[in-house]
Scaffold this active site. Structure first.
Site, PDB file in Angstrom:
ATOM      1  N   HIS A   1      32.767  24.984  41.102  1.00 48.56           N
ATOM      2  CA  HIS A   1      33.164  25.995  40.559  1.00 48.56           C
ATOM      3  C   HIS A   1      34.630  26.423  40.160  1.00 48.56           C
ATOM      4  CE1 HIS A   1      32.561  29.947  38.776  1.00 48.56           C
ATOM      5  NE2 HIS A   1      32.832  30.544  40.050  1.00 48.56           N
TER       6      HIS A   1
ATOM      7  N   CYS B   1      27.767  33.482  39.363  1.00 48.00           N
ATOM      8  CA  CYS B   1      28.646  31.967  38.897  1.00 48.00           C
ATOM      9  C   CYS B   1      27.705  30.840  38.998  1.00 48.00           C
ATOM     10  CB  CYS B   1      29.868  31.738  39.788  1.00 48.00           C
ATOM     11  SG  CYS B   1      30.986  33.177  39.522  1.00 48.00           S
TER      12      CYS B   1
ATOM     13  N   ASN C   1      38.152  32.024  36.017  1.00 41.16           N
ATOM     14  CA  ASN C   1      36.895  31.890  36.325  1.00 41.16           C
ATOM     15  C   ASN C   1      35.995  32.493  35.254  1.00 41.16           C
ATOM     16  OD1 ASN C   1      34.366  32.310  37.508  1.00 41.16           O
ATOM     17  ND2 ASN C   1      35.246  33.272  39.320  1.00 41.16           N
TER      18      ASN C   1
END
Ligand code: ACO
Length: 334
Positions: free
Chosen positions: A261, A118, A291
């Site tokens: 995030h 990520c 996500n």
């Protein structure tokens, strides 16, 4: 790393791409033993996008990248460096960035991928900022792009409800523009935590006992120890956000917007509490996209830019964590 010793670098344009297909929580209820109530209350996610079968990571990355180039007002030929952050490359080699170079016609650019899960987009920002700031290159295209639907076990309710597909990009250029100036970036890694978030049996380490298939998990799909990841994520993101705020010479209360995030609304809330910021300062779009790993911050940055959630003069903090564990943050004056 404070960037005061380097030439100034700014974000000249942003772009993103989300696949057409929307997968709602209601549809997931028909696929695994879950509920909209569980997913929303535990994560904040209501829907995610799923790429078409024929749509590759580089296809999505190239569209997002072209949009960022258009926003920056430069041509593909002017790009010196393309970095794609991804854990779902088109294939193990060549790098997805090479396909992006080909699709854009950016033939003057050096192109490579980085694998930081990520954190890939902000790792790319750190590398590109350093190269531009040192005067080695001029224009960089940094991209986060993922087709996570290709590495999900669609029978595992612990993971398949959390993720989605998409791509985001930004153009970095040298210059003392008053908008988009990158004041500081930080990146970090803790390899002791490799075991809590991984794709077992997806590479050469299949005989390593640490990466034997997890019971109930299809091989080559995401395994995650959710609570452990949650705990580390909060600490890492809080510390790296505070780190770049200090590097930039800012005060936390002056930060107009944090773009965190987009993994879990409860993680975002926990960080907000630790930074002592009001709710409206946190940018959130995970309800729509879930996500998207390396793409998440890049998509959020583009959306915040295009919807004027961040405006000229705003002090903006980008902060992320991912498998590795990795983490990264950037302080940008919009
Ligand atoms: N629907 C219904 N029940 C579920 C689901 C689901 N989709 N998923 C898990 N459950 C069950 C579990 O089986 C468990 O049941 P049990 O108590 O009978 O064993 C129960 O719900 C509670 O599970 P917990 O793990 O305690 O749930 P938690 O509140 O921790 O939430 C979650 C789980 C959402 C995964 C959370 O831990 C989390 O968000 N962790 C961080 C994840 C993350 O951010 N990952 C980022 C990955 S980044 C990258 O680099 C790819």
């Amino acid at each position: 790393m404070p960037l005061s010793k380097l030439n100034p670098v700014y974000i000249a344009g942003t772009g993103s791409y989300l696949p057409e297909k929307i997968l709602s929580n209601a549809e997931l209820e028909k696929m695994v033993d879950t509920s909209d109530e569980w997913i929303v209350s535990r994560t904040g996610i209501k829907a995610r996008r799923i790429a078409a079968e024929h749509e590759s990571t580089s296809d999505m990355a190239s569209i997002a990248a072209q949009r960022a180039l258009d926003d920056a007002g430069i041509t593909a030929e002017e790009v010196d460096l393309i970095i794609v952050g991804t854990i779902t490359p088109d294939m193990s080699f060549p790098a997805t960035a090479c396909y992006v170079q080909q699709k854009l016609g950016a033939h003057n650019a050096v192109a490579y991928d980085i694998s930081a899960a990520c954190s890939g987009f902000l790792y790319a920002m750190n590398i590109a900022t350093a190269q531009i700031g040192a005067g080695l290159i001029k224009n960089a295209l940094i991209i986060g792009a993922e087709k996570l639907s290709s590495i999900l076990d669609w029978t595992d309710r612990n993971t398949c409800v959390l993720f989605g597909d998409g791509a985001g990009a930004a153009v970095l250029r040298p210059g003392n523009e008053s908008t988009g100036r990158v004041h500081a970036t930080r990146i970090g890694t803790d390899g002791r935590q490799t075991g809590i978030l991984k794709v077992p049996n997806s590479g050469t380490a299949t005989l390593d006992p640490e990466v034997q298939p997890v019971e109930g998990n299809a091989t080559g799909t995401i395994y995650m120890a959710g609570r452990e990841v949650f705990r580390h994520a909060v600490t890492a993101m809080k510390e790296s956000a505070l780190g770049v705020i200090a590097d930039a010479g800012w005060k936390t209360e002056d930060v107009a917007r944090v773009i965190p995030h987009q993994a879990n609304l409860r993680i975002i809330d926990a960080i907000r509490e630790r930074l002592n910021l009001p709710k409206e300062r946190m940018f959130v779009n995970l309800d729509k996209y879930g996500n998207t790993s390396a793409a998440a911050i890049a998509i959020a940055l583009d959306e915040a830019n295009k919807t004027k959630s961040i405006v000229r003069g705003d002090k903006v903090v980008l902060v992320v964590f991912g498998a590795g564990l990795t983490w990264a943050a950037a302080a940008v004056e919009w």
